[in-house]
Write an enzyme that holds these catalytic residues in place. Structure first.
Site, mmCIF file in Angstrom:
data_model
loop_
_atom_site.group_PDB
_atom_site.id
_atom_site.type_symbol
_atom_site.label_atom_id
_atom_site.label_comp_id
_atom_site.label_asym_id
_atom_site.label_seq_id
_atom_site.Cartn_x
_atom_site.Cartn_y
_atom_site.Cartn_z
ATOM 1 C CD GLU A 179 -3.039 -1.070 2.100
ATOM 2 O OE1 GLU A 179 -2.803 -0.318 3.172
ATOM 3 O OE2 GLU A 179 -4.069 -1.505 1.897
ATOM 4 C CD GLU A 375 -3.788 -5.963 2.667
ATOM 5 O OE1 GLU A 375 -4.537 -5.380 3.268
ATOM 6 O OE2 GLU A 375 -2.573 -5.713 2.542
HETATM 7 C C1 BG6 Z 1 -4.516 -2.695 4.834
HETATM 8 C C2 BG6 Z 1 -2.965 -3.347 5.400
HETATM 9 O O1 BG6 Z 1 -4.353 -1.468 4.926
HETATM 10 O O2 BG6 Z 1 -5.499 -3.263 5.369
HETATM 11 C C3 BG6 Z 1 -3.110 -4.416 6.284
HETATM 12 O O3 BG6 Z 1 -2.199 -3.498 4.335
HETATM 13 C C4 BG6 Z 1 -4.203 -4.111 7.155
HETATM 14 O O4 BG6 Z 1 -1.759 -4.277 7.062
HETATM 15 C C5 BG6 Z 1 -5.458 -4.387 6.259
HETATM 16 O O5 BG6 Z 1 -4.450 -5.096 8.416
HETATM 17 C C6 BG6 Z 1 -7.036 -4.124 7.212
HETATM 18 O O6 BG6 Z 1 -6.945 -3.167 8.134
HETATM 19 P P1 BG6 Z 1 -7.143 -2.978 9.527
HETATM 20 O O7 BG6 Z 1 -6.875 -1.656 10.102
HETATM 21 O O8 BG6 Z 1 -8.698 -3.694 9.810
HETATM 22 O O9 BG6 Z 1 -6.083 -4.080 10.007
#
Ligand code: BG6
Length: 483
Positions: A179, A375
């Site tokens: 990211e 993701e």
């Molecule tokens: C992304 C990141 O921003 O979102 C992860 O690459 C992160 O590291 C994921 O965990 C989900 O966000 P959060 O705040 O729910 O963990």
């Protein structure tokens, strides 16, 4: 069948959110170790509040996380049982170079990841490795100001050289920075930048200087990876999720366009190969004086990535006049609430499967390179019943709808897609909130927000569901599944 037979199915984790073992085998400290649980976390992430050393008033969840450091064999075995043929994970830079600027790497750290890759190989799982997932050695933060300093490029390249050489033949999919665009919004988490004592103008300069340095580092890493092994496939990684205009008022449409450009700047360089003129104009107009070397533009244009990877959780909304509109929460910043989306997570993230399809089309049309969804998932509170079972039907529904949208983009919209790794395939520490109770996994981990629990792993209902999705290459997305 919509998806190709070699489609990559799996899940994703990051070192600092999963490994723990922060002081084992010579590992050094990183910025991500210093992100505490609680109300100060957000301002520290944003580089507004200083946290360069541990104090006694905070709890730091990354230090032990879910202790994958000691559990990785069992965890990978469970991934294999679900049928993963890819596992996205990241390297903790400070396991390889504890301070970041040493001449020789730390063998114990190298061995640790080698063992993970060998374990993956045993099950036919392809590792997809993020070189830096919000991960900067604290020594470099303190000593040279982290990514605002061009010397970071060389330190990062040293790391890459060691990784590409040592793991040649074991790893072929690499992402240079997780990211990368998040460094604009979360400078300390994203790039180890404390900016709390700067004027607004100076802060912007530091952020875009760091961005430039990371873009150069990414291009050099891409060049190096290809020269060490022509099989290497390098991806950029952006936090995606398109901005919609709040209305068809041209002012809102224009706002949305500007917001999208702000995020696409990074992939425009990494995948498109050149600095967008709007960015160079902005640097000039605002007198930011970003330092660039003579050969930078050539380097960037000659070393673009092989594929474009991204995270997708939600879309966002842009509006020209925010007064009176409802807001909704996000990881780091709040955004305008979309009145058309009826469902949201317990953390206020609005749920928009079609938005994934829209985002995919947008990225593919912009770069014409294969995409990789690295993701996606639902952070939710899971409550084991009296037998310890977790009926996470809400997660199954979320994933089914998103995977359906992803398949539609491939089948009907002409998008090329390499794979899908759902976020947090095993419960881990939330990056945004530091909480453990914000769970994404198919595998439940017995640990609470304060770090208490047995760390025992157990299968949620979604474990069986995802296993069937993979076994049918995404054809069977029925919500019912035996548990
Ligand atoms: C992304 C990141 O921003 O979102 C992860 O690459 C992160 O590291 C994921 O965990 C989900 O966000 P959060 O705040 O729910 O963990």
């Amino acid at each position: 069948m919509t998806l190709s037979n070699d489609f990559l199915w799996g899940g994703a984790t990051a070192a600092n959110q999963a490994e723990g073992g922060y002081n084992l085998d010579n590992r050094g400290l990183a910025n991500v170790d210093l992100l505490p649980l609680g109300k100060d976390r957000k301002s520290i992430i944003k580089g507004e509040k200083k946290m360069l050393d541990f104090d006694d008033n905070h709890f730091y969840p990354a230090l032990n996380a879910i202790d994958m450091y000691h559990h990785y064999k069992d965890d990978i075995k469970m991934f294999a049982e679900m049928g993963f043929n890819v596992y996205r994970m990241s390297i903790a830079w400070t396991r390889i170079f504890p301070k970041g600027d040493e001449k020789e790497p730390n063998e114990a750290g190298l061995k640790f990841y080698e063992n993970i890759f060998l374990e993956c190989k045993k099950y036919g799982i392809e590792p997809l490795v993020t070189i830096s997932h919000f991960d900067t050695p604290m020594h470099l933060v303190k000593d040279i100001g982290s990514w605002r300093n061009r010397r970071m490029v060389n330190y990062y390249l040293n790391l890459c050289k060691v990784l590409f050489t040592r793991y040649k033949g074991l790893v072929k999919y690499w992402l240079t920075f997780n990211e990368i665009n998040m460094l604009i919004y979360a400078p300390f988490e994203g790039a180890g930048l404390y900016v709390g004592d700067l004027t607004e103008k100076e802060k912007k300069r530091v952020i875009y200087q760091a961005a430039h340095n990371e873009l150069v580092a990414s291009a050099k890493a891409t060049q190096l990876a290809h020269s060490i092994d022509s099989n290497n496939q390098i991806g950029c990684m952006v936090a995606a999720g398109k901005y919609y205009p709040y209305s068809c008022d041209p002012k809102d449409v224009y706002e949305a366009m500007l917001s999208n450009r702000k995020d696409y700047f990074f992939s425009d360089v990494q995948a498109g190969g050149s600095y967008p003129k709007y960015m160079l104009d902005m640097f000039k107009r605002e007198g930011l004086n970003i330092q660039m070397d003579d050969g930078d533009f050539k380097l960037l244009s000659e070393n673009t990535v092989d594929f474009v990877s991204f995270s997708y959780y939600m879309t966002r909304v842009a509006i020209s006049n925010k007064s009176g509109v409802q807001m909704t929460t996000g990881n780091v910043f709040d955004s305008v609430k979309n009145p058309y989306l009826k469902e949201q997570s317990e953390w206020g993230w609005q749920i928009d499967p079609l938005g994934l399809r829209i985002t995919m089309i947008d990225l593919y049309d912009r770069y014409h390179k294969p995409l990789f969804i690295v993701e996606n998932g639902l952070g939710a509170v899971d409550k084991p019943d009296k037998d310890g079972k977790i009926y996470d039907d809400y997660r199954i529904k979320y994933l089914a709808n998103h995977i359906k949208a992803m398949k539609d983009a491939v089948e009907y919209d002409g998008v090329e897609l390499l794979g899908y790794t759902s976020w947090g395939c095993i419960d881990l520490i939330s990056a945004g909130s530091g909480e453990m109770k914000k769970r994404y996994g198919f595998i439940y981990v017995d640990r609470d927000n304060q770090g208490k629990g047995t760390l025992k792993r157990s299968k949620k209902k979604s474990f069986n569901w995802y296993k069937r999705v993979i076994a049918t290459n995404g054809e069977n997305l029925d919500l019912d599944i035996e548990y």
